[in-house]
Design a protein around this motif. Structure first.
Motif, mmCIF file in Angstrom:
data_model
loop_
_atom_site.group_PDB
_atom_site.id
_atom_site.type_symbol
_atom_site.label_atom_id
_atom_site.label_comp_id
_atom_site.label_asym_id
_atom_site.label_seq_id
_atom_site.Cartn_x
_atom_site.Cartn_y
_atom_site.Cartn_z
ATOM 1 N N LYS A 143 15.394 80.753 1.640
ATOM 2 C CA LYS A 143 15.657 81.455 2.542
ATOM 3 C C LYS A 143 16.022 80.932 3.788
ATOM 4 O O LYS A 143 16.957 81.063 4.517
ATOM 5 C CB LYS A 143 14.615 82.526 3.024
ATOM 6 C CG LYS A 143 14.345 83.590 1.904
ATOM 7 C CD LYS A 143 15.568 84.526 1.694
ATOM 8 C CE LYS A 143 15.384 85.674 0.532
ATOM 9 N NZ LYS A 143 16.750 86.320 0.241
ATOM 10 N N PHE A 144 15.074 79.776 4.014
ATOM 11 C CA PHE A 144 15.028 79.275 5.373
ATOM 12 C C PHE A 144 16.249 78.086 5.617
ATOM 13 O O PHE A 144 16.799 77.807 6.513
ATOM 14 C CB PHE A 144 13.660 78.828 5.801
ATOM 15 C CG PHE A 144 12.901 79.851 6.311
ATOM 16 C CD1 PHE A 144 13.069 80.511 7.645
ATOM 17 C CD2 PHE A 144 12.105 80.214 5.411
ATOM 18 C CE1 PHE A 144 12.191 81.690 7.914
ATOM 19 C CE2 PHE A 144 11.032 81.562 5.785
ATOM 20 C CZ PHE A 144 11.487 82.100 7.008
ATOM 21 N N VAL A 145 16.050 76.999 4.686
ATOM 22 C CA VAL A 145 16.984 76.056 4.613
ATOM 23 C C VAL A 145 18.518 76.503 4.762
ATOM 24 O O VAL A 145 19.196 75.798 5.611
ATOM 25 C CB VAL A 145 16.765 75.031 3.458
ATOM 26 C CG1 VAL A 145 17.686 74.097 3.383
ATOM 27 C CG2 VAL A 145 15.424 74.534 3.437
ATOM 28 N N PRO A 146 19.001 77.207 3.995
ATOM 29 C CA PRO A 146 20.384 77.703 4.222
ATOM 30 C C PRO A 146 20.588 78.346 5.649
ATOM 31 O O PRO A 146 21.879 78.238 6.305
ATOM 32 C CB PRO A 146 20.772 78.816 3.038
ATOM 33 C CG PRO A 146 19.654 78.233 1.952
ATOM 34 C CD PRO A 146 18.402 78.243 2.698
ATOM 35 N N LEU A 163 22.802 68.030 11.482
ATOM 36 C CA LEU A 163 22.533 68.797 10.277
ATOM 37 C C LEU A 163 21.379 68.581 9.640
ATOM 38 O O LEU A 163 20.423 69.431 9.350
ATOM 39 C CB LEU A 163 23.857 68.701 9.163
ATOM 40 C CG LEU A 163 23.503 69.201 7.867
ATOM 41 C CD1 LEU A 163 23.372 70.709 8.042
ATOM 42 C CD2 LEU A 163 24.920 69.089 6.851
ATOM 43 N N TYR A 164 21.101 67.187 9.332
ATOM 44 C CA TYR A 164 19.858 67.036 8.896
ATOM 45 C C TYR A 164 18.620 67.245 9.819
ATOM 46 O O TYR A 164 17.602 67.812 9.114
ATOM 47 C CB TYR A 164 19.840 65.149 9.042
ATOM 48 C CG TYR A 164 18.592 64.415 8.833
ATOM 49 C CD1 TYR A 164 17.886 64.400 7.659
ATOM 50 C CD2 TYR A 164 18.086 63.637 9.762
ATOM 51 C CE1 TYR A 164 16.795 63.763 7.430
ATOM 52 C CE2 TYR A 164 17.081 63.007 9.857
ATOM 53 C CZ TYR A 164 16.222 62.865 8.446
ATOM 54 O OH TYR A 164 15.107 62.179 8.443
ATOM 55 N N ARG A 165 18.686 67.148 11.108
ATOM 56 C CA ARG A 165 17.642 67.748 11.957
ATOM 57 C C ARG A 165 17.398 69.187 11.670
ATOM 58 O O ARG A 165 16.335 69.801 12.123
ATOM 59 C CB ARG A 165 18.018 67.336 13.567
ATOM 60 C CG ARG A 165 18.273 66.052 13.684
ATOM 61 C CD ARG A 165 16.835 64.894 13.475
ATOM 62 N NE ARG A 165 16.985 63.648 13.702
ATOM 63 C CZ ARG A 165 16.667 62.979 15.063
ATOM 64 N NH1 ARG A 165 15.735 63.951 15.827
ATOM 65 N NH2 ARG A 165 16.781 61.857 15.079
ATOM 66 N N ARG A 166 18.622 69.941 11.564
ATOM 67 C CA ARG A 166 18.497 71.389 11.486
ATOM 68 C C ARG A 166 17.713 71.672 10.202
ATOM 69 O O ARG A 166 16.825 72.688 10.127
ATOM 70 C CB ARG A 166 19.892 72.097 11.782
ATOM 71 C CG ARG A 166 20.476 72.041 12.839
ATOM 72 C CD ARG A 166 21.567 72.947 12.841
ATOM 73 N NE ARG A 166 22.640 72.804 11.975
ATOM 74 C CZ ARG A 166 23.707 72.072 12.152
ATOM 75 N NH1 ARG A 166 23.827 71.142 13.123
ATOM 76 N NH2 ARG A 166 24.546 72.051 11.211
ATOM 77 N N ILE A 167 18.095 70.924 9.147
ATOM 78 C CA ILE A 167 17.044 71.177 7.883
ATOM 79 C C ILE A 167 15.758 70.986 8.052
ATOM 80 O O ILE A 167 14.812 71.548 7.545
ATOM 81 C CB ILE A 167 17.955 70.290 6.784
ATOM 82 C CG1 ILE A 167 19.200 71.062 6.298
ATOM 83 C CG2 ILE A 167 16.963 70.428 5.612
ATOM 84 C CD1 ILE A 167 19.655 69.838 5.354
ATOM 85 N N LEU A 168 15.451 70.028 9.005
ATOM 86 C CA LEU A 168 14.075 69.387 9.100
ATOM 87 C C LEU A 168 13.287 70.653 10.052
ATOM 88 O O LEU A 168 12.100 70.791 9.816
ATOM 89 C CB LEU A 168 13.893 68.273 9.860
ATOM 90 C CG LEU A 168 14.239 67.017 9.353
ATOM 91 C CD1 LEU A 168 14.289 65.725 10.067
ATOM 92 C CD2 LEU A 168 13.428 66.695 7.829
#
Length: 489
Positions: free
Chosen positions: A410-413, A459-464
């Motif tokens: 749910k949260f990663v996408p 993008l990487y930071r948003r996934i974090l």
């Protein structure tokens, strides 16, 4: 390495000086840090996080919080034993030009004890819910799902895995509680979390390793720093003096003692919890120990003196089991006896290998080639035999997998398209409202403070954000959120 630098009080953010009146009642800055840690939300959350056994109504089963307090206590005692012993191997935390300064000697030893206490409290602060299985679930989720997540822009879809670089993907696929703990503390540079001195942070780094440096050495077989923190990681290493001539970050000497304290705490306490939980009896443990220790010693070519020392440990458990009528006390008494010997050999190895450790050349833990190396292997074999595959452990682990996989789904996408990056579904927008604002604020502070403009990096930071939020959950909160989102509650 030099102790003057290793024990630095430099911090990521500047702090207001105390009133001059406080000088009359001096207390070490590191002791004040201990109080800060105990008062922090990140530390308090450990009370509802699994150590090994699933949290239950029983008050004797250890949580991450009680385990961390035990590690803190053992780590401090190891510091006292290593630097105040009277053996022929004694070493003092002073540099060449400070030999005659008794005041410096005394202060350094006190600082080391306080630092070890602090790091012991912090050593599991980055661990996700559901113990070490939680780490494995997060790693596996990224390995299995990252290739199936897309960003939609202008009616076109692009795989997230093609936008991230290899190191960013490696960070996600090698999620590690120790690296996450470092990430939490380094947020202090943006006025978030606890502003701790570099000496404490450096001593917390169990694996001074980035994703492209993972190797076979004991201290480098896991990731210890994400790419997001690499710049500050190197800044701290430079300040503390834990960079060698080849430019490689090496372990802080005190990190060895914290690692040993962690091992001692879990090896003695978890078997005690196993007996009290009814997973295994003292008699079953004794039979296993007797039938295993000599064979295990021969397999590892242990010296006869090591085998004899391990036999003494087994005989002590046998004696206590025969003499103590209250069987619930046997493992606690044996654990106290066992801890003393394990702490003794750890301090012997630290002192014996002191020069190698200070030069950054010691690639083992402190149980390497000492009189209880076999004992440690035997204890770990017993945990594998009786605990890790027991039904008491495996059933909750299956539940943990369902919970964490669902939350990551749910949260990663949702965060992939966050911050005006692609078309967000209505459901994704609603999911993001469930995330604590401090995690989102951290992202924007880092974006502004680190001046990040690269799209892949953002993008990487948003996934974090998603991994920060999920790994920061307690067991109870993760279960509750899962049930609410599933419509069960």
């Amino acid at each position: 390495m030099e102790w003057k630098k290793l024990l630095t009080q430099t911090r990521l953010a500047s702090e207001e000086k105390d009133a001059k009146a406080f000088d009359d009642y001096y207390i070490s800055p590191f002791e004040r840090d201990y109080e800060r840690i105990v008062s922090s939300a990140a530390f308090r959350r450990l009370q509802d996080k699994t150590q090994v056994f699933p949290l239950s109504k029983s008050d004797f089963v250890r949580t991450r919080l009680t385990h961390s307090i035990e590690v803190s206590t053992i780590a401090k005692q190891l510091g006292i034993m290593c630097f105040q012993n009277t053996s022929s191997y004694q070493h003092l935390p002073i540099d060449g030009d400070e030999q005659s300064d008794e005041r410096v000697k005394s202060q350094r030893i006190g600082d080391i004890e306080a630092i070890l206490s602090c790091v012991g409290l912090l050593h599991d602060i980055g661990n996700p819910p559901f113990g070490h299985v939680g780490e494995e679930i997060i790693r596996d989720w990224f390995k299995n799902n990252l290739n199936n997540i897309y960003i939609s822009k202008n009616n076109e879809k692009e795989r997230v895995s093609r936008l991230l670089n290899k190191r960013q993907i490696a960070d996600l696929e090698n999620f590690e509680g120790n690296a996450q703990g470092l990430r939490i503390l380094l947020k202090a540079r943006h006025q978030s979390e606890i502003n701790l001195p570099f000496s404490i942070i450096s001593s917390l780094i169990k694996y001074p390793t980035r994703c492209n440096e993972i190797g076979e050495a004991n201290i480098r077989h896991k990731i210890g720093c994400y790419q997001a923190e690499e710049k500050v990681f190197l800044q701290i290493a430079e300040e503390v003096g834990t960079i060698n001539a080849e430019g490689k970050v090496i372990r802080h000497p005190l990190a060895y003692l914290v690692e040993a304290a962690d091992d001692i705490a879990y090896m003695t306490a978890d078997l005690e919890d196993a007996v009290k939980s009814g997973i295994v009896s003292v008699n079953e443990l004794l039979d296993f120990f007797r039938n295993t220790y000599e064979t295990l010693g021969e397999e590892n070519r242990e010296a006869q003196q090591h085998i004899a020392r391990t036999k003494e440990i087994i005989d002590k458990l046998d004696l206590l089991n025969r003499e103590e009528k209250d069987k619930t006390k046997v493992m606690g008494q044996w654990g106290t006896y066992l801890r003393k010997w394990l702490m003794y050999v750890v301090c012997w190895r630290f002192s014996k290998s002191y020069d190698s450790i200070l030069q950054g050349e010691f690639d083992y833990d402190l149980f390497y080639d000492n009189n209880h190396s076999l004992t440690v292997r035997l204890l770990k074999r017993a945990m594998s035999e009786f605990v890790f595959d027991s039904r008491v452990i495996t059933e909750p682990e299956i539940s943990a997998q369902a919970i964490l996989n669902f939350l990551l789904d749910k949260f990663v996408p949702a965060f992939v398209c966050f911050d005006n990056n692609g078309e967000m579904a209505v459901q994704d927008k609603k999911v993001i409202t469930l995330v604590s604002s401090n995690y989102i604020d951290d992202y924007f502070k880092a974006k502004k403070g680190d001046r990040i403009t690269d799209e892949a990096e953002l993008l990487y930071r948003r996934i974090l954000i998603a991994t920060d939020f999920i790994s920061g959950m307690t067991d109870g909160y993760a279960k509750t959120l899962y049930r609410k989102m599933m419509g069960v509650e």
